[in-house]
Design a protein around this motif. Structure first.
Motif, PDB file in Angstrom:
ATOM      1  N   ARG A 173      27.814  33.991  47.707  1.00 43.41           N
ATOM      2  CA  ARG A 173      27.724  34.975  46.626  1.00 43.41           C
ATOM      3  C   ARG A 173      26.628  34.546  45.667  1.00 43.41           C
ATOM      4  NH1 ARG A 173      33.082  35.894  43.832  1.00 43.41           N
ATOM      5  NH2 ARG A 173      32.543  38.074  43.658  1.00 43.41           N
ATOM      6  N   PRO A 174      25.995  35.465  44.948  1.00 47.22           N
ATOM      7  CA  PRO A 174      26.343  36.893  44.828  1.00 47.22           C
ATOM      8  C   PRO A 174      25.747  37.786  45.910  1.00 47.22           C
ATOM      9  CG  PRO A 174      24.565  36.395  43.325  1.00 47.22           C
ATOM     10  CD  PRO A 174      24.905  35.103  44.016  1.00 47.22           C
ATOM     11  N   ARG A 175      25.033  37.203  46.891  1.00 44.05           N
ATOM     12  CA  ARG A 175      24.411  38.091  47.878  1.00 44.05           C
ATOM     13  C   ARG A 175      25.462  38.905  48.633  1.00 44.05           C
ATOM     14  NH1 ARG A 175      22.923  39.341  52.486  1.00 44.05           N
ATOM     15  NH2 ARG A 175      24.138  37.810  53.627  1.00 44.05           N
ATOM     16  N   VAL A 176      26.541  38.209  49.051  1.00 49.16           N
ATOM     17  CA  VAL A 176      27.619  38.922  49.741  1.00 49.16           C
ATOM     18  C   VAL A 176      28.644  39.395  48.702  1.00 49.16           C
ATOM     19  CG1 VAL A 176      29.418  38.753  51.501  1.00 49.16           C
ATOM     20  CG2 VAL A 176      27.319  37.408  51.751  1.00 49.16           C
ATOM     21  N   LYS A 177      28.943  40.669  48.724  1.00 50.77           N
ATOM     22  CA  LYS A 177      29.933  41.235  47.782  1.00 50.77           C
ATOM     23  C   LYS A 177      31.317  41.226  48.431  1.00 50.77           C
ATOM     24  CE  LYS A 177      26.492  42.542  45.147  1.00 50.77           C
ATOM     25  NZ  LYS A 177      25.934  41.430  44.386  1.00 50.77           N
ATOM     26  N   ILE A 178      32.333  41.116  47.589  1.00 52.71           N
ATOM     27  CA  ILE A 178      33.710  41.119  48.114  1.00 52.71           C
ATOM     28  C   ILE A 178      34.481  42.300  47.540  1.00 52.71           C
ATOM     29  CG2 ILE A 178      35.880  39.827  48.264  1.00 52.71           C
ATOM     30  CD1 ILE A 178      34.275  37.279  47.901  1.00 52.71           C
ATOM     31  N   ILE A 179      35.109  43.071  48.440  1.00 49.99           N
ATOM     32  CA  ILE A 179      35.997  44.137  47.949  1.00 49.99           C
ATOM     33  C   ILE A 179      37.413  43.888  48.455  1.00 49.99           C
ATOM     34  CG2 ILE A 179      34.092  45.795  47.886  1.00 49.99           C
ATOM     35  CD1 ILE A 179      35.660  47.304  50.164  1.00 49.99           C
ATOM     36  N   VAL A 180      38.385  44.310  47.645  1.00 49.57           N
ATOM     37  CA  VAL A 180      39.783  44.109  48.023  1.00 49.57           C
ATOM     38  C   VAL A 180      40.538  45.429  47.944  1.00 49.57           C
ATOM     39  CG1 VAL A 180      39.901  41.666  47.360  1.00 49.57           C
ATOM     40  CG2 VAL A 180      40.389  43.414  45.641  1.00 49.57           C
ATOM     41  N   GLY A 181      41.619  45.522  48.727  1.00 46.56           N
ATOM     42  CA  GLY A 181      42.456  46.719  48.705  1.00 46.56           C
ATOM     43  C   GLY A 181      43.771  46.442  49.407  1.00 46.56           C
ATOM     44  N   GLY A 182      44.627  47.470  49.429  1.00 46.68           N
ATOM     45  CA  GLY A 182      45.967  47.335  50.013  1.00 46.68           C
ATOM     46  C   GLY A 182      46.988  47.814  49.002  1.00 46.68           C
ATOM     47  N   ALA A 183      48.146  48.248  49.497  1.00 50.26           N
ATOM     48  CA  ALA A 183      49.127  48.923  48.628  1.00 50.26           C
ATOM     49  C   ALA A 183      49.473  48.169  47.328  1.00 50.26           C
ATOM     50  CB  ALA A 183      50.371  49.251  49.434  1.00 50.26           C
ATOM     51  N   PRO A 184      49.705  46.841  47.348  1.00 43.86           N
ATOM     52  CA  PRO A 184      50.100  46.204  46.082  1.00 43.86           C
ATOM     53  C   PRO A 184      48.918  45.789  45.203  1.00 43.86           C
ATOM     54  CG  PRO A 184      50.210  44.602  47.859  1.00 43.86           C
ATOM     55  CD  PRO A 184      49.731  45.892  48.472  1.00 43.86           C
ATOM     56  N   VAL A 185      47.701  45.976  45.704  1.00 39.54           N
ATOM     57  CA  VAL A 185      46.505  45.479  45.007  1.00 39.54           C
ATOM     58  C   VAL A 185      46.083  46.469  43.916  1.00 39.54           C
ATOM     59  CG1 VAL A 185      44.086  44.798  45.346  1.00 39.54           C
ATOM     60  CG2 VAL A 185      45.788  44.299  47.118  1.00 39.54           C
ATOM     61  N   THR A 186      45.639  45.928  42.787  1.00 39.33           N
ATOM     62  CA  THR A 186      45.200  46.784  41.673  1.00 39.33           C
ATOM     63  C   THR A 186      43.784  46.382  41.248  1.00 39.33           C
ATOM     64  OG1 THR A 186      46.049  45.202  40.063  1.00 39.33           O
ATOM     65  CG2 THR A 186      47.552  46.968  40.737  1.00 39.33           C
ATOM     66  N   ARG A 187      43.174  47.267  40.469  1.00 37.19           N
ATOM     67  CA  ARG A 187      41.847  46.959  39.915  1.00 37.19           C
ATOM     68  C   ARG A 187      41.916  45.702  39.049  1.00 37.19           C
ATOM     69  NH1 ARG A 187      37.810  50.092  40.048  1.00 37.19           N
ATOM     70  NH2 ARG A 187      39.081  51.905  40.546  1.00 37.19           N
ATOM     71  N   GLN A 188      43.004  45.600  38.305  1.00 40.75           N
ATOM     72  CA  GLN A 188      43.176  44.454  37.409  1.00 40.75           C
ATOM     73  C   GLN A 188      43.199  43.135  38.197  1.00 40.75           C
ATOM     74  OE1 GLN A 188      46.756  44.657  35.128  1.00 40.75           O
ATOM     75  NE2 GLN A 188      46.423  42.631  34.237  1.00 40.75           N
ATOM     76  N   TRP A 189      43.895  43.172  39.350  1.00 41.72           N
ATOM     77  CA  TRP A 189      43.956  41.977  40.211  1.00 41.72           C
ATOM     78  C   TRP A 189      42.552  41.640  40.737  1.00 41.72           C
ATOM     79  CZ3 TRP A 189      46.190  37.692  41.741  1.00 41.72           C
ATOM     80  CH2 TRP A 189      45.949  37.170  43.002  1.00 41.72           C
ATOM     81  N   ASP A 196      34.214  41.757  43.656  1.00 38.70           N
ATOM     82  CA  ASP A 196      33.180  42.666  43.152  1.00 38.70           C
ATOM     83  C   ASP A 196      33.681  44.095  43.042  1.00 38.70           C
ATOM     84  OD1 ASP A 196      30.771  40.837  43.072  1.00 38.70           O
ATOM     85  OD2 ASP A 196      31.469  40.540  45.130  1.00 38.70           O
ATOM     86  N   GLY A 197      34.793  44.407  43.717  1.00 33.24           N
ATOM     87  CA  GLY A 197      35.281  45.772  43.631  1.00 33.24           C
ATOM     88  C   GLY A 197      36.656  45.947  44.229  1.00 33.24           C
ATOM     89  N   TYR A 198      37.286  47.058  43.830  1.00 35.54           N
ATOM     90  CA  TYR A 198      38.616  47.430  44.330  1.00 35.54           C
ATOM     91  C   TYR A 198      38.567  48.875  44.777  1.00 35.54           C
ATOM     92  CZ  TYR A 198      43.156  49.686  43.796  1.00 35.54           C
ATOM     93  OH  TYR A 198      44.267  50.462  43.987  1.00 35.54           O
ATOM     94  N   ALA A 199      39.189  49.168  45.914  1.00 28.90           N
ATOM     95  CA  ALA A 199      39.293  50.575  46.348  1.00 28.90           C
ATOM     96  C   ALA A 199      40.743  50.881  46.647  1.00 28.90           C
ATOM     97  CB  ALA A 199      38.437  50.809  47.593  1.00 28.90           C
ATOM     98  N   LYS A 200      41.211  52.016  46.129  1.00 32.73           N
ATOM     99  CA  LYS A 200      42.633  52.354  46.306  1.00 32.73           C
ATOM    100  C   LYS A 200      42.902  52.969  47.687  1.00 32.73           C
ATOM    101  CE  LYS A 200      43.192  56.976  44.190  1.00 32.73           C
ATOM    102  NZ  LYS A 200      42.302  57.613  45.122  1.00 32.73           N
ATOM    103  N   ASP A 201      41.875  53.552  48.299  1.00 33.28           N
ATOM    104  CA  ASP A 201      42.083  54.106  49.641  1.00 33.28           C
ATOM    105  C   ASP A 201      40.782  54.021  50.447  1.00 33.28           C
ATOM    106  OD1 ASP A 201      40.467  56.196  48.765  1.00 33.28           O
ATOM    107  OD2 ASP A 201      42.170  57.398  48.132  1.00 33.28           O
ATOM    108  N   ALA A 202      40.872  54.487  51.686  1.00 33.65           N
ATOM    109  CA  ALA A 202      39.739  54.304  52.597  1.00 33.65           C
ATOM    110  C   ALA A 202      38.509  55.102  52.147  1.00 33.65           C
ATOM    111  CB  ALA A 202      40.161  54.708  54.009  1.00 33.65           C
ATOM    112  N   ILE A 203      38.735  56.278  51.603  1.00 38.98           N
ATOM    113  CA  ILE A 203      37.587  57.092  51.182  1.00 38.98           C
ATOM    114  C   ILE A 203      36.862  56.417  50.019  1.00 38.98           C
ATOM    115  CG2 ILE A 203      36.881  59.312  50.197  1.00 38.98           C
ATOM    116  CD1 ILE A 203      39.158  60.565  51.804  1.00 38.98           C
ATOM    117  N   SER A 204      37.637  55.923  49.039  1.00 35.16           N
ATOM    118  CA  SER A 204      36.945  55.263  47.916  1.00 35.16           C
ATOM    119  C   SER A 204      36.325  53.938  48.342  1.00 35.16           C
ATOM    120  CB  SER A 204      37.838  55.118  46.685  1.00 35.16           C
ATOM    121  OG  SER A 204      39.165  54.951  46.995  1.00 35.16           O
TER     122      SER A 204
END
Ligand code: B1M
Length: 215
Positions: A173-189, A196-204
């Motif tokens: 990092r920072p070249r490689v960005k990390i995104i997280v998601g999944g039912a219990p995961v939140t933006r705050q987490w 680097d980012g959170y997505a609530k579903d596959a489209i986002s």
């Protein structure tokens, strides 16, 4: 317009009936229902209901497993169609995807991968129960732009933090960005662990990856 069909799809997941789930998926395509619409309005609501009933002890582990098989049978029909509609286009970037160590939930993560592929990204799916180090090894090997880490259990969310730590330690990092998601995961987490980012579903997730790569 297709509410009866969506209701039947939802029920096929609750019943854990793979044959019916896949027949309904094929019929949906014939009726002109989009694959994403079928997933969002038919099958995912079924999975949500299964999760609710499991939490209320009205369904048990074998039922949840049967529902997952039904979901996979529907996805086997819908995924090729999703990818086909994405079409052939130059790669928009490379994404490494996986579910954290100790976690074997794969359906949401696979859906994220399918949509990314459909939108022109090269996706390398590491599967489920993935040790944090493996994300770093693959990211380096494939010169990935983004690493995406899914977690469905509150207990395995900390695996996402561990992936952030390993990629930091490996100076990816920072070249490689990390995104997280999944039912219990939140933006705050996501913010708390330094992703680097959170997505609530596959489209986002697709919009987020595109945004992070273009930044
Ligand atoms: Co599990 N399970 N499960 N399970 N399971 C949940 C997650 C649970 C919420 C059910 C409940 O109690 N209500 C609960 C977790 C509680 C918690 O920790 N908060 C739970 C539990 C407790 C367990 C076990 C511990 C049960 C046990 O053994 N006693 C066990 C754990 C096994 C393990 O992983 N070590 C377990 C096992 C299983 C099965 C194997 C039976 C099966 C998974 C089969 C498989 O995947 N092949 C299963 C299932 C099917 C579920 C539910 C019912 C459905 C999950 C799913 O596929 N949803 C689930 C309840 C629920 O979520 N309502 C539940 C559909 C899918 C499309 O949605 O995965 O949320 P989802 O993905 C979404 C978004 O979250 C997001 O986009 C996706 C699409 O829009 N997203 C990302 C996901 N990953 C992303 C990554 C991104 C971005 C977005 O970027 C990288």
């Amino acid at each position: 317009m297709h509410s009866d069909h969506f209701a039947a799809m939802r029920q096929s997941i609750i019943d854990g009936a793979p044959e019916s789930a896949s027949t309904l998926a094929r019929q949906a395509l014939e009726l002109g229902i989009g694959p994403l619409e079928a997933i969002d309005q038919g099958y995912v609501p079924g999975m949500t209901e299964v999760g609710t009933q499991y939490a209320q002890h009205q369904m048990f582990l074998p039922d949840m497993l049967a529902s997952a098989e039904a979901m996979k049978a529907a996805m086997a029909v819908l995924e090729p169609e999703l990818k086909r509609r994405g079409g052939e286009r130059p790669s928009a970037g490379t994404v490494i995807l996986g579910t954290t160590k100790g976690d074997i939930h794969e359906i949401g993560k696979t859906l994220v991968g399918t949509l990314l592929t459909a939108h022109g990204f090269k996706v390398h799916d590491l599967g489920v129960d993935v040790p944090s180090e493996q994300f770093a090894v693959k990211a380096r090997e494939l010169a990935a732009d983004v690493v995406g880490v899914s977690a469905l259990l509150t207990t395995t969310m900390r695996g996402q933090k561990s992936v952030v730590e390993v990629l930091d330690r490996e100076q990816l990092r920072p070249r490689v960005k990390i995104i997280v998601g999944g039912a219990p995961v939140t933006r705050q987490w996501a913010e708390e662990i330094g992703a680097d980012g959170y997505a609530k579903d596959a489209i986002s997730a697709v919009a987020l990856v595109r945004d992070l790569i273009q930044r």
